[in-house]
Scaffold this active site. Structure first.
Site, short mmCIF file in Angstrom:
data_model
loop_
_atom_site.label_atom_id
_atom_site.label_comp_id
_atom_site.label_asym_id
_atom_site.label_seq_id
_atom_site.Cartn_x
_atom_site.Cartn_y
_atom_site.Cartn_z
N GLY A 181 -13.46 4.16 26.33
CA GLY A 181 -14.76 4.61 25.82
C GLY A 181 -14.57 5.61 24.69
O GLY A 181 -13.67 5.47 23.87
N GLU A 184 7.74 -6.11 7.05
CA GLU A 184 8.74 -7.07 7.55
C GLU A 184 8.18 -8.50 7.60
O GLU A 184 8.49 -9.27 8.51
CB GLU A 184 9.24 -6.66 8.95
CG GLU A 184 10.21 -5.52 8.91
CD GLU A 184 11.51 -5.88 8.21
OE1 GLU A 184 11.73 -7.08 7.94
OE2 GLU A 184 12.28 -4.98 7.91
N ILE A 191 8.64 2.31 0.54
CA ILE A 191 10.00 2.36 1.07
C ILE A 191 10.09 3.43 2.18
O ILE A 191 9.98 4.64 1.91
CB ILE A 191 11.03 2.64 -0.05
CG1 ILE A 191 10.85 1.60 -1.18
CG2 ILE A 191 12.45 2.64 0.51
CD1 ILE A 191 10.92 0.14 -0.75
#
Ligand code: TGC
Ligand code: FAD
Length: 399
Positions: free
Chosen positions: A355, A379, A168
């Site tokens: 790199g 979500e 949460i």
């Protein structure tokens, strides 16, 4: 190394933004450059949520920005999306915090709450004086919240809540949690087809309510993630969200957050692209030439620029649909799924272009990359959005 972000508008989409939209974006962009960029690497390294900028974002009107009244800024959905784009250019954790406060706490109170609940909570949430969290996911039920085991029992003028919520955002810093629970004694579906899931406002100081932070995340380190435990938590009946009569209400909140994520992901991708473009023009390898002069490096930049442009079109279009009341949850799923995937790929390509420097904290790439792994999962995971879209296209659920 730090450089001033100049924006990215290959397709000339700024011409289709209004003066207000451009102003909102500039304000949010300046805010991030001044208040987020200077501290965010350190916050991420320390695993610290930058609480000090919470009131500043309230002053900027970022919380519940697309809601009207109760101290909210009343922005359009496109303006709100542009704010989230800029915040996630700063860091996904910051956008997450604002998404949760706005889409998952203020939106349900605004949409499903009583007038008393709105007056009590929305003005204080809009300034950031009060913080909120959204408890849907449980240890055993992530992609399939319909299976939740958290229960609410009616007892006289109260409800008694029991259960566990997991992962949460803002859980331990919230003053109020929007908790989704099944109402005991209500069958799977009533005559109107509604299930037994209801939304409750649970103040964090209620006896029996506990939160504890989840440590060891290599992602969203500048955001608080917690588990919630509810053990015989008594809340007055007035804390039930009266308009939230089924799981559908919780899913409607997710639409708001997923819409914002689709814009936020563009911000993270733009930061990766700009960093890689700048780097490629100054880093020299072979014949004293900048690496930007090599075809394979150009191909990566072109991929990023093309995909960011397509993502901008997608979110802007869905935002316009939303502003005209015509967006469906399938449109939002497509935008969330595509744009987060695109941003993660951009982060990987940018990392490659830098790199060895790409793996250090001197550049924002790995931070975005690690953050976006969570954004891909929360979500609704990438694959769950594939199935939502598959169901929409075929009419057949394949969960
Ligand atoms: P299903 O039977 O398909 O649907 C039940 C009813 O709801 C309708 N519906 C929706 N309505 C509005 N918006 C949506 N997105 C909707 N999706 C479905 C549906 O039409 C139906 O209506 P009706 O009138 O026919 O009754 O429900 P299901 O239980 O089979 O679930 C479907 C599924 C898998 C798509 C859903 O459970 C889902 O989306 N799962 C993913 C879970 C998820 O996304 N959790 C997110 C937790 S919060 C979070 O991650 C916050 S992260 C922090 C941050 O945002 O930054
Ligand atoms: P699972 O559901 O166990 O999925 C695991 C894998 O299986 C995934 O790849 C998934 O796509 C796949 N899978 C599952 N079912 C199917 C299927 N039917 N077909 C094919 N593949 C499938 N939740 C909240 O309620 N509030 C919050 O504030 C919140 N914040 C979060 C913050 C962070 C940093 C994170 C990481 C998560 C947060 N979440 C929150 C939880 C998030 O919404 C869930 O993690 C997400 O919904 C996925 O659930 P899960 O992790 O249990 O994965």
């Amino acid at each position: 190394m730090a450089f001033k972000f100049q924006g990215f508008d290959f397709l000339g989409l700024d011409a289709s933004l209004t003066e207000e939209e451009l102003l909102v974006r500039k304000t949010a962009r300046d805010f991030v450059d001044s208040n987020v960029t200077p501290i965010i690497e350190e916050c991420f390294r320390e695993g610290r949520f930058p609480r000090e900028i919470v009131p500043l974002m309230g002053e900027m009107g970022f919380y519940g920005a697309n809601l009207e009244g109760y101290g909210c800024a009343g922005m359009s959905n496109v303006e709100y999306g542009l704010v989230l784009q800029e915040l996630e250019r700063g860091d996904s954790g910051l956008r997450s915090f604002v998404s949760v406060q706005s889409a998952l706490v203020m939106y349900p109170i605004f949409t499903f709450g009583s007038e008393e609940q709105k007056n009590k909570w929305l003005p204080a949430l809009a300034t950031g004086e009060k913080l909120g969290c959204f408890g849907l996911t449980e240890p055993g039920f992530g992609s399939n919240p319909a299976g939740m085991t958290t229960r609410a029992r009616k007892s006289g003028d109260e409800y008694i809540l029991n259960g566990e919520k997991m992962w949460i955002t803002s859980g331990s810093i919230a003053d109020v949690a929007v908790v989704w629970a099944k109402l005991e004694g209500v069958g799977d579906k009533n005559e109107e087809g509604a299930d037994s899931v209801r939304g409750f406002l649970v103040e964090a100081d209620r006896p029996g309510f506990k939160s504890s932070d989840i440590h060891g995340k290599w992602s969203l380190r500048a955001s608080v993630t917690s588990s919630l435990s509810l053990e015989d938590v008594h809340v007055p009946s007035a804390n039930l969200l009266p308009g939230a009569d089924s799981l559908k209400a919780a899913l409607m909140c997710l639409n708001q957050a997923r819409y914002g994520i689709s814009w936020g992901a563009i911000g993270a991708a733009m930061d990766c692209y700009s960093t890689a473009l700048n780097y490629s023009k100054t880093r020299k390898q072979f014949h004293d030439q900048p690496i930007a002069s090599h075809q394979l490096v150009q191909e990566k930049l072109v991929w990023m620029a093309s995909e960011i442009s397509k993502a901008q079109l997608l979110s802007l279009h869905v935002g316009r649909l939303k502003d005209s009341g015509k967006s469906g949850h399938q449109h939002i799923s497509m935008a969330k799924r595509n744009n987060v995937w695109m941003a993660l790929e951009c982060a990987r390509l940018a990392r490659d272009i830098l790199g060895a420097n790409g793996v250090t904290e001197d550049y924002p790439i790995m931070r975005h990359s690690m953050n976006l792994e969570s954004v891909k999962t929360y979500e609704g995971t990438h694959d769950i959005h594939t199935l939502i879209l598959g169901q929409n296209l075929t009419g057949i659920g394949a969960y």
